[in-house]
Design a protein around this motif. Structure first.
Motif, PDB file in Angstrom:
ATOM      1  N   MET A   7       0.822  -1.209   0.000  1.00 35.05           N
ATOM      2  CA  MET A   7       0.000   0.000   0.000  1.00 35.05           C
ATOM      3  C   MET A   7       0.855   1.259   0.000  1.00 35.05           C
ATOM      4  O   MET A   7       0.578   2.223  -0.718  1.00 35.05           O
ATOM      5  CB  MET A   7      -0.936  -0.010   1.218  1.00 35.05           C
ATOM      6  N   THR A   8       1.917   1.275   0.810  1.00 33.91           N
ATOM      7  CA  THR A   8       2.754   2.472   0.933  1.00 33.91           C
ATOM      8  C   THR A   8       4.036   2.384   0.122  1.00 33.91           C
ATOM      9  O   THR A   8       4.774   3.361  -0.002  1.00 33.91           O
ATOM     10  CB  THR A   8       3.123   2.712   2.404  1.00 33.91           C
ATOM     11  N   LYS A 148     -13.605   7.039  -3.743  1.00 38.36           N
ATOM     12  CA  LYS A 148     -12.601   7.998  -4.218  1.00 38.36           C
ATOM     13  C   LYS A 148     -11.169   7.465  -4.159  1.00 38.36           C
ATOM     14  O   LYS A 148     -10.293   7.950  -4.879  1.00 38.36           O
ATOM     15  CB  LYS A 148     -12.695   9.298  -3.399  1.00 38.36           C
ATOM     16  N   ASP A 149     -10.916   6.473  -3.311  1.00 41.18           N
ATOM     17  CA  ASP A 149      -9.551   5.950  -3.167  1.00 41.18           C
ATOM     18  C   ASP A 149      -9.278   4.756  -4.062  1.00 41.18           C
ATOM     19  O   ASP A 149      -8.263   4.072  -3.900  1.00 41.18           O
ATOM     20  CB  ASP A 149      -9.293   5.554  -1.707  1.00 41.18           C
ATOM     21  N   TYR A 150     -10.168   4.470  -5.011  1.00 47.07           N
ATOM     22  CA  TYR A 150      -9.967   3.294  -5.852  1.00 47.07           C
ATOM     23  C   TYR A 150      -8.663   3.426  -6.637  1.00 47.07           C
ATOM     24  O   TYR A 150      -8.391   4.458  -7.253  1.00 47.07           O
ATOM     25  CB  TYR A 150     -11.127   3.124  -6.831  1.00 47.07           C
ATOM     26  N   LYS A 152      -5.695   2.803  -4.978  1.00 46.04           N
ATOM     27  CA  LYS A 152      -4.627   3.179  -4.041  1.00 46.04           C
ATOM     28  C   LYS A 152      -3.655   2.037  -3.752  1.00 46.04           C
ATOM     29  O   LYS A 152      -2.512   2.284  -3.376  1.00 46.04           O
ATOM     30  CB  LYS A 152      -5.211   3.711  -2.732  1.00 46.04           C
ATOM     31  N   LEU A 153      -4.074   0.781  -3.917  1.00 48.63           N
ATOM     32  CA  LEU A 153      -3.166  -0.331  -3.678  1.00 48.63           C
ATOM     33  C   LEU A 153      -2.266  -0.572  -4.892  1.00 48.63           C
ATOM     34  O   LEU A 153      -1.063  -0.753  -4.751  1.00 48.63           O
ATOM     35  CB  LEU A 153      -3.953  -1.610  -3.356  1.00 48.63           C
ATOM     36  N   HIS A 155      -1.677   1.616  -7.150  1.00 48.09           N
ATOM     37  CA  HIS A 155      -1.032   2.889  -7.480  1.00 48.09           C
ATOM     38  C   HIS A 155      -1.209   3.248  -8.957  1.00 48.09           C
ATOM     39  O   HIS A 155      -0.284   3.712  -9.617  1.00 48.09           O
ATOM     40  CB  HIS A 155       0.462   2.849  -7.110  1.00 48.09           C
ATOM     41  N   GLU A 234      -7.647  -4.846  -4.964  1.00 47.07           N
ATOM     42  CA  GLU A 234      -8.167  -3.478  -5.114  1.00 47.07           C
ATOM     43  C   GLU A 234      -9.680  -3.466  -4.894  1.00 47.07           C
ATOM     44  O   GLU A 234     -10.217  -2.589  -4.205  1.00 47.07           O
ATOM     45  CB  GLU A 234      -7.839  -2.959  -6.514  1.00 47.07           C
ATOM     46  N   THR A 247     -10.572   1.159   7.764  1.00 45.27           N
ATOM     47  CA  THR A 247      -9.481   0.531   7.032  1.00 45.27           C
ATOM     48  C   THR A 247      -9.675  -0.976   6.983  1.00 45.27           C
ATOM     49  O   THR A 247      -9.994  -1.609   7.987  1.00 45.27           O
ATOM     50  CB  THR A 247      -8.129   0.854   7.710  1.00 45.27           C
TER      51      THR A 247
END
Length: 467
Positions: A7-8, A148-150, A152-153, A155, A234, A247
């Motif tokens: 994720m990060t 909205k965060d679709y 994010k995994l 990237h 995702e 989360t």
């Protein structure tokens, strides 16, 4: 311990939500065929993760699912003239033959999609109530762009994702990125009652449902193969976080791909290898060793030369362990030289520290194995080539078994009955040699050779090993 979080995209200190229990979910197989070596890599890698966390004193709740209803299962059932239940049961049974032979520890729970239909329906109803899901003629889709965060995994920007998405024939989605939560029943296919009519769950929703039921709304680690990052994981994130309002998983771990002779393994290329066919030639333990011999995030290359190297490496470890068994039986209780023995014990303990340091660095099994081979070298050169006390041998055995156990290797040591017979023959040969009965001594040595046993004279006596 530090873990690389997909994720990060960086290593992070692993801090579980609850110090008393680590919650891990690993995506399991779709059971329509024998597992291939690509399926086996996450199986072995994340089994080591679980073992290591337990070794470090953590209580782990580990969940791995079976997808037991799916297009591929239905297709296989039609081809074989079976029900989907018969197909899934057959290949779950075959999975356990392979998994047990790979020394995989059973998860805390192995749920099936078909056992969690009520939980699946409940999550879909919540998503519909919140406006994240919509129905079309008995199908239910997730409204992807509302989250909205679709992306994010994986990237990936939404525009890039949309350019690769499509609407298949028969689908009536609002957007190409939307995905099925519930599929309406088709003639001859399995189905369940639901608020949207008879149907069956989409692929992604089952893992969200089983995560929530068995581990809760937020888990510590979600893991699987790199190929699952998009769209499966995702989509899991999107539907879980929209339904639960929190989360989904705090850490994401993904293992790398497997190449076959430097070409990415793919069923479309016809170059995939089942675990069963490789095991027939090399045994299961060689496969496990191969799969953990590289860092889990790195791609690994499968070929016969590498398997031979893994076989030889395991032989070296087995020989060391068998030599320790022999030395233990012949060791003296009193130290030979206290200062020297304290130094030896200190060296042996330092290998444990090196192992832990490697594994704490994002589960670096390659460096962990290197520490075990340094330990093996120390045992061979500092304990087996000269007399030392029982305490030294016991320390060596404890550390050796401890570290190999974390990696789940050296689990095929021969039974005591076979070992006892070998030692009886060795003793018979030694007695014959003492009595200068060379014919009996030679005959016994030949018998041992036929059993694949090699004899070596050492300061502790005759040590035997297998070819």
């Amino acid at each position: 311990m530090k873990i690389y979080n997909t994720m990060t995209r960086k290593k992070e200190e692993f801090i579980p939500l609850d110090k008393n229990e680590v919650k891990i979910y690993a995506c399991g197989p779709t059971v329509y065929n024998y597992i291939h070596i690509g399926n086996a890599r996450p199986l072995c890698v994340f089994d080591v993760l679980r073992r290591y966390l337990e070794y470090r004193g953590m209580n782990v709740k580990f969940v791995q699912n079976f997808t037991d209803v799916d297009d591929k299962i239905i297709k296989r059932a039609n081809e074989e003239g079976l029900t989907f239940e018969e197909v899934s049961k057959k290949y779950i049974d075959e999975f356990w033959i392979d998994a047990n032979s790979l020394n995989f520890k059973k998860a805390s729970v192995h749920p099936k999609a078909t056992e969690n239909i009520d939980e699946i329906i409940d999550i879909i109803k919540t998503l519909e109530e919140k406006g994240y899901a919509y129905r079309v003629d008995g199908d239910v889709y997730f409204r992807t762009l509302k989250f909205k965060d679709y992306g994010k995994l994986s990237h990936q920007p939404i525009d890039d994702l949309k350019s690769g998405a499509r609407i298949a024939v028969g689908e009536q989605k609002e957007d190409p990125l939307d995905f099925a939560l519930w599929k309406s029943a088709k003639p001859g296919e399995p189905s369940w009652d639901s608020p949207w009519g008879k149907g069956r769950p989409g692929w992604h929703i089952e893992c969200s449902a089983m995560n929530r039921r068995y581990l809760g709304k937020t888990i510590d680690i979600h893991c699987g193969g790199q190929d699952l990052i998009f769209p499966h994981h995702e989509n899991e994130i999107a539907q879980s976080e929209c339904a639960n309002g929190c989360t989904f998983s705090r850490y994401w771990m993904h293992n790398g791909y497997i190449n076959i002779d430097n070409v990415k393994m793919s069923k479309s290329l016809g170059n995939f290898k089942t675990v069963r066919e490789i095991a027939d030639a090399y045994g299961y333990e060689v496969i496990r060793y191969f799969l953990i011999s590289s860092h889990y995030r790195s791609p690994i290359n499968y070929n016969l030369d590498i398997l031979e190297q893994c076989h030889s490496a395991l032989d070296r470890l087995y020989t060391c362990r068998e030599s320790l068994d022999f030395a233990l039986k012949n060791a003296k209780s009193n130290p030979v030289n206290t200062d020297d023995e304290n130094d030896i014990i200190s060296t042996l303990n330092s290998r444990r520290d090196e192992f832990i340091e490697a594994m704490d660095d994002d589960l670096n099994t390659a460096d962990g194995l290197a520490a075990i081979f340094e330990l093996t070298k120390d045992i061979n050169t500092k304990t087996l080539d000269k007399p030392v006390s029982l305490k030294v041998y016991e320390t060596a055995v404890d550390i050796f078994d401890e570290l190999c156990g974390v990696l789940g290797i050296l689990y095929n040591r021969k039974s005591n009955d076979i070992d006892t017979e070998i030692e009886r023959l060795i003793e018979e040969r030694q007695t014959a040699r003492t009595n200068k009965d060379w014919a009996t001594a030679d005959r016994t040595r030949d018998e041992l050779k036929e059993m694949g046993i090699i004899l070596k004279d050492t300061p502790q006596g005759v040590v035997w090993s297998r070819e």
